[in-house]
Design a protein around this motif. Structure first.
Motif, PDB file in Angstrom:
ATOM      1  N   GLN A 199       0.829  -1.206   0.000  1.00  0.00           N
ATOM      2  CA  GLN A 199       0.000   0.000   0.000  1.00  0.00           C
ATOM      3  C   GLN A 199       0.864   1.256   0.000  1.00  0.00           C
ATOM      4  O   GLN A 199       0.565   2.228  -0.706  1.00  0.00           O
ATOM      5  CB  GLN A 199      -0.930   0.022   1.214  1.00  0.00           C
ATOM      6  CG  GLN A 199      -2.052  -0.973   1.143  1.00  0.00           C
ATOM      7  CD  GLN A 199      -2.913  -0.952   2.407  1.00  0.00           C
ATOM      8  OE1 GLN A 199      -2.660  -0.206   3.338  1.00  0.00           O
ATOM      9  NE2 GLN A 199      -3.933  -1.789   2.414  1.00  0.00           N
ATOM     10  N   VAL A 200       1.938   1.252   0.784  1.00  0.00           N
ATOM     11  CA  VAL A 200       2.846   2.407   0.849  1.00  0.00           C
ATOM     12  C   VAL A 200       3.477   2.651  -0.510  1.00  0.00           C
ATOM     13  O   VAL A 200       3.523   3.788  -0.994  1.00  0.00           O
ATOM     14  CB  VAL A 200       3.930   2.186   1.933  1.00  0.00           C
ATOM     15  CG1 VAL A 200       5.064   3.189   1.798  1.00  0.00           C
ATOM     16  CG2 VAL A 200       3.316   2.252   3.324  1.00  0.00           C
ATOM     17  N   LYS A 201       3.955   1.595  -1.140  1.00  0.00           N
ATOM     18  CA  LYS A 201       4.595   1.740  -2.453  1.00  0.00           C
ATOM     19  C   LYS A 201       3.600   2.236  -3.505  1.00  0.00           C
ATOM     20  O   LYS A 201       3.936   3.070  -4.343  1.00  0.00           O
ATOM     21  CB  LYS A 201       5.252   0.440  -2.870  1.00  0.00           C
ATOM     22  CG  LYS A 201       6.478   0.110  -2.029  1.00  0.00           C
ATOM     23  CD  LYS A 201       7.236  -1.060  -2.565  1.00  0.00           C
ATOM     24  CE  LYS A 201       8.422  -1.392  -1.700  1.00  0.00           C
ATOM     25  NZ  LYS A 201       9.457  -0.390  -1.695  1.00  0.00           N
ATOM     26  N   ALA A 202       2.370   1.745  -3.455  1.00  0.00           N
ATOM     27  CA  ALA A 202       1.348   2.195  -4.401  1.00  0.00           C
ATOM     28  C   ALA A 202       1.015   3.670  -4.173  1.00  0.00           C
ATOM     29  O   ALA A 202       0.879   4.435  -5.131  1.00  0.00           O
ATOM     30  CB  ALA A 202       0.087   1.344  -4.263  1.00  0.00           C
ATOM     31  N   HIS A 203       0.934   4.069  -2.915  1.00  0.00           N
ATOM     32  CA  HIS A 203       0.644   5.471  -2.598  1.00  0.00           C
ATOM     33  C   HIS A 203       1.788   6.371  -3.060  1.00  0.00           C
ATOM     34  O   HIS A 203       1.555   7.419  -3.674  1.00  0.00           O
ATOM     35  CB  HIS A 203       0.405   5.646  -1.096  1.00  0.00           C
ATOM     36  CG  HIS A 203       0.128   7.055  -0.706  1.00  0.00           C
ATOM     37  ND1 HIS A 203      -1.042   7.701  -1.017  1.00  0.00           N
ATOM     38  CD2 HIS A 203       0.897   7.961  -0.044  1.00  0.00           C
ATOM     39  CE1 HIS A 203      -1.004   8.937  -0.565  1.00  0.00           C
ATOM     40  NE2 HIS A 203       0.162   9.115   0.039  1.00  0.00           N
ATOM     41  N   GLU A 204       3.015   5.949  -2.806  1.00  0.00           N
ATOM     42  CA  GLU A 204       4.175   6.731  -3.249  1.00  0.00           C
ATOM     43  C   GLU A 204       4.166   6.876  -4.765  1.00  0.00           C
ATOM     44  O   GLU A 204       4.397   7.978  -5.293  1.00  0.00           O
ATOM     45  CB  GLU A 204       5.480   6.067  -2.794  1.00  0.00           C
ATOM     46  CG  GLU A 204       6.711   6.801  -3.267  1.00  0.00           C
ATOM     47  CD  GLU A 204       8.004   6.097  -2.902  1.00  0.00           C
ATOM     48  OE1 GLU A 204       9.052   6.565  -3.380  1.00  0.00           O
ATOM     49  OE2 GLU A 204       7.984   5.107  -2.158  1.00  0.00           O
ATOM     50  N   ALA A 205       3.900   5.801  -5.474  1.00  0.00           N
ATOM     51  CA  ALA A 205       3.863   5.856  -6.936  1.00  0.00           C
ATOM     52  C   ALA A 205       2.810   6.837  -7.422  1.00  0.00           C
ATOM     53  O   ALA A 205       3.037   7.596  -8.365  1.00  0.00           O
ATOM     54  CB  ALA A 205       3.610   4.463  -7.500  1.00  0.00           C
ATOM     55  N   GLN A 206       1.664   6.846  -6.758  1.00  0.00           N
ATOM     56  CA  GLN A 206       0.596   7.772  -7.136  1.00  0.00           C
ATOM     57  C   GLN A 206       1.015   9.220  -6.879  1.00  0.00           C
ATOM     58  O   GLN A 206       0.792  10.098  -7.713  1.00  0.00           O
ATOM     59  CB  GLN A 206      -0.675   7.451  -6.358  1.00  0.00           C
ATOM     60  CG  GLN A 206      -1.831   8.368  -6.688  1.00  0.00           C
ATOM     61  CD  GLN A 206      -3.040   8.104  -5.796  1.00  0.00           C
ATOM     62  OE1 GLN A 206      -3.004   7.266  -4.909  1.00  0.00           O
ATOM     63  NE2 GLN A 206      -4.105   8.835  -6.052  1.00  0.00           N
ATOM     64  N   VAL A 207       1.643   9.468  -5.736  1.00  0.00           N
ATOM     65  CA  VAL A 207       2.039  10.834  -5.368  1.00  0.00           C
ATOM     66  C   VAL A 207       3.063  11.396  -6.348  1.00  0.00           C
ATOM     67  O   VAL A 207       2.986  12.557  -6.741  1.00  0.00           O
ATOM     68  CB  VAL A 207       2.585  10.870  -3.920  1.00  0.00           C
ATOM     69  CG1 VAL A 207       3.265  12.187  -3.610  1.00  0.00           C
ATOM     70  CG2 VAL A 207       1.463  10.604  -2.930  1.00  0.00           C
ATOM     71  N   VAL A 208       4.014  10.587  -6.770  1.00  0.00           N
ATOM     72  CA  VAL A 208       5.087  11.086  -7.638  1.00  0.00           C
ATOM     73  C   VAL A 208       4.832  10.814  -9.125  1.00  0.00           C
ATOM     74  O   VAL A 208       5.695  11.086  -9.956  1.00  0.00           O
ATOM     75  CB  VAL A 208       6.469  10.520  -7.225  1.00  0.00           C
ATOM     76  CG1 VAL A 208       6.835  10.952  -5.822  1.00  0.00           C
ATOM     77  CG2 VAL A 208       6.520   9.015  -7.379  1.00  0.00           C
ATOM     78  N   SER A 209       3.646  10.325  -9.467  1.00  0.00           N
ATOM     79  CA  SER A 209       3.366   9.952 -10.859  1.00  0.00           C
ATOM     80  C   SER A 209       3.480  11.118 -11.835  1.00  0.00           C
ATOM     81  O   SER A 209       3.761  10.909 -13.014  1.00  0.00           O
ATOM     82  CB  SER A 209       1.977   9.315 -10.968  1.00  0.00           C
ATOM     83  OG  SER A 209       0.974  10.259 -10.650  1.00  0.00           O
ATOM     84  N   ALA A 210       3.283  12.321 -11.370  1.00  0.00           N
ATOM     85  CA  ALA A 210       3.362  13.489 -12.257  1.00  0.00           C
ATOM     86  C   ALA A 210       4.808  13.916 -12.506  1.00  0.00           C
ATOM     87  O   ALA A 210       5.057  14.754 -13.367  1.00  0.00           O
ATOM     88  CB  ALA A 210       2.573  14.649 -11.667  1.00  0.00           C
ATOM     89  N   LEU A 211       5.749  13.341 -11.765  1.00  0.00           N
ATOM     90  CA  LEU A 211       7.155  13.718 -11.894  1.00  0.00           C
ATOM     91  C   LEU A 211       7.927  12.664 -12.676  1.00  0.00           C
ATOM     92  O   LEU A 211       7.607  11.478 -12.609  1.00  0.00           O
ATOM     93  CB  LEU A 211       7.792  13.867 -10.508  1.00  0.00           C
ATOM     94  CG  LEU A 211       7.167  14.874  -9.554  1.00  0.00           C
ATOM     95  CD1 LEU A 211       7.834  14.783  -8.190  1.00  0.00           C
ATOM     96  CD2 LEU A 211       7.279  16.278 -10.110  1.00  0.00           C
ATOM     97  N   SER A 212       8.966  13.100 -13.336  1.00  0.00           N
ATOM     98  CA  SER A 212       9.852  12.124 -13.971  1.00  0.00           C
ATOM     99  C   SER A 212      10.841  11.611 -12.924  1.00  0.00           C
ATOM    100  O   SER A 212      10.832  12.033 -11.775  1.00  0.00           O
ATOM    101  CB  SER A 212      10.591  12.765 -15.143  1.00  0.00           C
ATOM    102  OG  SER A 212      11.448  13.792 -14.676  1.00  0.00           O
TER     103      SER A 212
END
Length: 105
Positions: A66-79
């Motif tokens: 869940q933490v990894k999925a949340h992190e991926a979502q948070v930074v998805s707009a960044l390269s």
């Protein structure tokens, strides 16, 4: 408690950016639930070490996902590079607000 067999309450508090009494209470509740166990440190009987039980390790795996999925979502707009820079800056801020293993936040 990822990567180590056991951690002191003070180290957990520092890692979590929380106050030691708060972490002590949380660890007590987790111990009551059967997720962690506490024991005295061999080198200092005043120090309490916390480690995961088998039930705690089973509980940890879905939480890490869940933490990894949340992190991926948070930074998805960044390269990749801005994401790396953001993490580096956050780690620097945490380090700047931590003195001798104790959180000063």
């Amino acid at each position: 408690m990822s990567g180590k067999d056991s951690l002191s309450i003070n180290k957990l508090a520092s890692t979590m950016l929380a106050k030691q009494p708060t972490v002590t209470k949380l660890v007590g509740r987790m111990q009551d639930a059967g997720w962690v166990k506490r024991c005295d440190a061999a080198h200092d009987k005043r120090q309490s070490l916390v480690s995961l039980t088998a039930a705690g390790r089973r509980k940890k795996q879905p939480l890490l996902k869940q933490v990894k999925a949340h992190e991926a979502q948070v930074v998805s707009a960044l390269s990749r590079e801005p994401t790396h820079e953001l993490k580096r800056m956050l780690e620097s801020l945490i380090a700047a607000n931590t003195t001798a293993g104790e959180n000063v936040v």
